[in-house]
Enzyme design. Sequence first.
Site, PDB file in Angstrom:
ATOM      1  N   GLY A  13     -13.946 -29.281  19.481  1.00 13.97           N
ATOM      2  CA  GLY A  13     -12.941 -30.156  20.087  1.00 13.97           C
ATOM      3  C   GLY A  13     -12.532 -29.531  21.412  1.00 13.97           C
ATOM      4  O   GLY A  13     -13.255 -28.699  21.981  1.00 13.97           O
ATOM      5  N   PHE A 116       8.024 -37.620  28.407  1.00 16.95           N
ATOM      6  CA  PHE A 116       7.721 -37.493  26.985  1.00 16.95           C
ATOM      7  C   PHE A 116       8.955 -36.906  26.301  1.00 16.95           C
ATOM      8  O   PHE A 116       9.851 -36.390  26.976  1.00 16.95           O
ATOM      9  CB  PHE A 116       6.511 -36.563  26.801  1.00 16.95           C
ATOM     10  CG  PHE A 116       5.285 -37.240  26.269  1.00 16.95           C
ATOM     11  CD1 PHE A 116       4.836 -38.427  26.812  1.00 16.95           C
ATOM     12  CD2 PHE A 116       4.564 -36.678  25.209  1.00 16.95           C
ATOM     13  CE1 PHE A 116       3.685 -39.051  26.327  1.00 16.95           C
ATOM     14  CE2 PHE A 116       3.417 -37.287  24.718  1.00 16.95           C
ATOM     15  CZ  PHE A 116       2.976 -38.465  25.271  1.00 16.95           C
ATOM     16  N   GLN A 229       4.327 -31.361  11.349  1.00 21.41           N
ATOM     17  CA  GLN A 229       5.083 -32.324  12.146  1.00 21.41           C
ATOM     18  C   GLN A 229       4.793 -33.757  11.720  1.00 21.41           C
ATOM     19  O   GLN A 229       3.639 -34.143  11.551  1.00 21.41           O
ATOM     20  CB  GLN A 229       4.711 -32.180  13.621  1.00 21.41           C
ATOM     21  CG  GLN A 229       5.337 -33.245  14.501  1.00 21.41           C
ATOM     22  CD  GLN A 229       5.190 -32.924  15.980  1.00 21.41           C
ATOM     23  OE1 GLN A 229       4.133 -33.116  16.555  1.00 21.41           O
ATOM     24  NE2 GLN A 229       6.240 -32.416  16.580  1.00 21.41           N
ATOM     25  N   HIS A 231       5.007 -37.539  13.028  1.00 17.67           N
ATOM     26  CA  HIS A 231       5.138 -38.305  14.270  1.00 17.67           C
ATOM     27  C   HIS A 231       5.926 -39.572  13.963  1.00 17.67           C
ATOM     28  O   HIS A 231       5.645 -40.253  12.967  1.00 17.67           O
ATOM     29  CB  HIS A 231       3.751 -38.648  14.817  1.00 17.67           C
ATOM     30  CG  HIS A 231       3.772 -39.145  16.226  1.00 17.67           C
ATOM     31  ND1 HIS A 231       4.316 -40.358  16.567  1.00 17.67           N
ATOM     32  CD2 HIS A 231       3.339 -38.590  17.377  1.00 17.67           C
ATOM     33  CE1 HIS A 231       4.204 -40.520  17.883  1.00 17.67           C
ATOM     34  NE2 HIS A 231       3.615 -39.460  18.395  1.00 17.67           N
ATOM     35  N   LEU A 241      -1.993 -43.776  14.908  1.00 14.04           N
ATOM     36  CA  LEU A 241      -0.909 -43.374  15.811  1.00 14.04           C
ATOM     37  C   LEU A 241      -0.669 -44.394  16.920  1.00 14.04           C
ATOM     38  O   LEU A 241      -1.600 -44.895  17.525  1.00 14.04           O
ATOM     39  CB  LEU A 241      -1.281 -42.043  16.468  1.00 14.04           C
ATOM     40  CG  LEU A 241      -0.272 -41.543  17.503  1.00 14.04           C
ATOM     41  CD1 LEU A 241       0.892 -40.859  16.820  1.00 14.04           C
ATOM     42  CD2 LEU A 241      -0.914 -40.590  18.490  1.00 14.04           C
ATOM     43  N   GLU A 244       3.499 -41.623  21.770  1.00 10.22           N
ATOM     44  CA  GLU A 244       4.841 -41.394  22.305  1.00 10.22           C
ATOM     45  C   GLU A 244       4.931 -41.929  23.747  1.00 10.22           C
ATOM     46  O   GLU A 244       6.015 -42.206  24.257  1.00 10.22           O
ATOM     47  CB  GLU A 244       5.082 -39.874  22.305  1.00 10.22           C
ATOM     48  CG  GLU A 244       6.466 -39.445  22.657  1.00 10.22           C
ATOM     49  CD  GLU A 244       6.719 -37.998  22.216  1.00 10.22           C
ATOM     50  OE1 GLU A 244       6.281 -37.624  21.108  1.00 10.22           O
ATOM     51  OE2 GLU A 244       7.349 -37.253  22.977  1.00 10.22           O
ATOM     52  N   ARG A 275      10.478 -35.038  18.305  1.00  9.83           N
ATOM     53  CA  ARG A 275       9.865 -35.783  17.200  1.00  9.83           C
ATOM     54  C   ARG A 275      10.553 -35.560  15.864  1.00  9.83           C
ATOM     55  O   ARG A 275      10.672 -36.484  15.071  1.00  9.83           O
ATOM     56  CB  ARG A 275       8.396 -35.380  17.087  1.00  9.83           C
ATOM     57  CG  ARG A 275       7.608 -35.893  18.241  1.00  9.83           C
ATOM     58  CD  ARG A 275       6.170 -35.509  18.158  1.00  9.83           C
ATOM     59  NE  ARG A 275       5.464 -36.154  19.262  1.00  9.83           N
ATOM     60  CZ  ARG A 275       4.214 -35.913  19.592  1.00  9.83           C
ATOM     61  NH1 ARG A 275       3.520 -35.023  18.900  1.00  9.83           N
ATOM     62  NH2 ARG A 275       3.653 -36.546  20.586  1.00  9.83           N
ATOM     63  N   HIS A 339       1.230 -35.540  11.287  1.00 10.22           N
ATOM     64  CA  HIS A 339       0.554 -35.602  12.583  1.00 10.22           C
ATOM     65  C   HIS A 339      -0.017 -34.275  13.057  1.00 10.22           C
ATOM     66  O   HIS A 339      -1.145 -34.217  13.524  1.00 10.22           O
ATOM     67  CB  HIS A 339       1.565 -36.114  13.615  1.00 10.22           C
ATOM     68  CG  HIS A 339       1.014 -36.262  14.988  1.00 10.22           C
ATOM     69  ND1 HIS A 339      -0.126 -36.983  15.253  1.00 10.22           N
ATOM     70  CD2 HIS A 339       1.443 -35.784  16.190  1.00 10.22           C
ATOM     71  CE1 HIS A 339      -0.369 -36.945  16.571  1.00 10.22           C
ATOM     72  NE2 HIS A 339       0.549 -36.217  17.146  1.00 10.22           N
ATOM     73  N   ARG A 374       6.685 -29.225  17.620  1.00 12.56           N
ATOM     74  CA  ARG A 374       5.895 -29.284  18.852  1.00 12.56           C
ATOM     75  C   ARG A 374       6.386 -30.422  19.743  1.00 12.56           C
ATOM     76  O   ARG A 374       6.704 -31.504  19.252  1.00 12.56           O
ATOM     77  CB  ARG A 374       4.428 -29.526  18.503  1.00 12.56           C
ATOM     78  CG  ARG A 374       3.564 -29.843  19.700  1.00 12.56           C
ATOM     79  CD  ARG A 374       2.118 -29.919  19.325  1.00 12.56           C
ATOM     80  NE  ARG A 374       1.723 -31.168  18.711  1.00 12.56           N
ATOM     81  CZ  ARG A 374       1.384 -32.272  19.384  1.00 12.56           C
ATOM     82  NH1 ARG A 374       1.442 -32.295  20.701  1.00 12.56           N
ATOM     83  NH2 ARG A 374       0.997 -33.345  18.733  1.00 12.56           N
TER      84      ARG A 374
END
Length: 560
Positions: A13, A116, A229, A231, A241, A244, A275, A339, A374
């Site tokens: 990734g 954000f 976390q 979301h 999802l 945000e 969040r 999330h 986060r």
Amino acid sequence: MIAKHDVLVVGAGCAGMRAAIEAFDAGADVAMISKIHPTRSHSGAAEGGINAALGNASEDNPEIHAYDTVKGSDYLGDQDAIEILCEEAPADVYQLENWGAVFSRTEDGRIAQRPFGAAGAPRTAYAADITGHVLVQVLWEQVCKRDIPTYEEYFAWQLVENDGRCQGVVCWDLLEGGLKTIGAKTVILATGGAGRLYTGTTNAYSCTGDGMSMALRAGLGLKDMEMMQFHPTTLAPTGVLITEGCRGEGAFLLNKDGERFLKRYAPNTMELASRDVISRAEQMEIDAGRGVDGNVLLDLRHLGAERIIERLPGSRELAMTFLGVDPIYDPIPVRPGAHYHMGGVATDVWGQTELTGLYAAGECACVSVHGANRLGGNALMETITFGKRAGSHAAEWALSHTTVDVPDSVERDAERDLTALLERTDGERPWSIRDELASSMHENFGVFRRERQMEQQGKVVAGLRDRYQRVVVEDKGEVFNTDLTQAIELDFLLDLAECMVVAGIERKESRGAHARPDDYPVRDDENFLQHTIVHLVDGSPQLSWEPVRMTKWQPQERKY
Ligand SMILES: Cc1cc2nc3c(=O)[nH]c(=O)nc-3n(C[C@H](O)[C@H](O)[C@H](O)COP(=O)(O)OP(=O)(O)OC[C@H]3O[C@@H](n4cnc5c(N)ncnc54)[C@H](O)[C@@H]3O)c2cc1C
């Protein structure tokens, strides 16, 4: 051993590819292993953007970014790591741009930045709402340009530890079948998150925490595993999802009475609170009967069709495809979903773990820049900055050491474990255990944590572990045996669930994602301004504590 490399990166990734590129440029012989094609890694699903204090939309600098991140982490983030992230982020983003990342632009041609949650300035650089897709393609181009070999559709299963060092990885070759061991002077784990521990997760099917569990089994400590976390804006029942970025562009969250309920929870920042705060507010509205079929409503209508189509086309398409709702005309029902794992393999700021030669970066690592919560946009940045740093350090180490040795016994032992799993014909199928694990985690270890439920979950997981001992893999074939790899992934997930429960019960306070409304509703810095560390000792998780690395920010009350 089928091959040897200086640096072997497990995972392709954003973190894995960035690490591989850096190690290659430092002169190392590097290769990647990935259980799926690299561009299909979960990083490609990231929508909203990547945080760097470029200052293109308003006054901003790394110091403000660092403060926002420390506060967002509920003071559990390690401040030395956070300062490095925020200092190095701008140059790292410009490098991505120079490599060809097509970020959205301001009128005068600079990289645009959107607001954000919990950020003091519009800091999130983005490519519409397909930022992760763009970054993955750009990194893959750089990997191809360098001809970095990738063992594609290789499933990493066990780390090779020999002579007090990590010296390779035992893999299952998905395409051809059979165990294949690859030796390496250094190994970088970049295997991503573990959202598949939950039903209703934004994470891809491949996010099963493999690297975290492999490290745990090699005797390493996992840090802050209770910090999962949620979301605030995911679709039911899939967990898909909605970024945000929608709230960044100005969307409202409404309850069933059409009220912007956040005015009662985060009056200053409203929909742009952090969040953890918003997920809790939503859950409280839903629990108080002010939800709509277990959801609240994300309303974009006032943004207008033009802006929705230009800035948020992917989110519109997801809402239309999965719910049949067009956000130009109707609000989108959303709820909190699992999330991101703030916890992971404990590392220093160069990605080094407790085991010489073993590194970790990206979501599988815990360096820790996110602490207990986060901020949106910081995860992609972490994969790039700390992927780069791990690649650089691993290459340097590898180039100054020469030998790689994998004893035959390692392969023999792995072969024996595999045969035992494949030869079993009588027992339970993995999927039923996996489904029960995910639904019980959702029920008992979700947005809110309660002692009784966490203890109950400990028993549930122990029962599932027991049943796993008799798990049956029906496919006995060599070629693309996903039945086998899914069984192994379940084994990994069970390890992580155990660690999460052990750490969650002992963190007797509310901090960030770990909210205990009934017994310990407030943060307790005197006793718990510390990381949890879980090791496996004689097969069971053992908890210890480690101090938070502080530089210049003392804990304050956290309000939004
Ligand atoms: C839907 C969604 C949207 C997001 N949006 C944002 C956003 O806008 N901004 C932001 O900052 N963050 C966002 N995040 C978080 C962020 O995208 C991830 O944390 C980050 O991309 C993880 O990158 P990674 O390289 O660590 O792991 P991944 O991208 O998950 O890659 C993991 C790699 O490991 C490999 N792998 C795993 N196990 C094995 C194994 N056993 N053997 C071999 N290979 C293995 C996989 O094949 C894959 O290549 C989002 C996350 C999700 C789920």
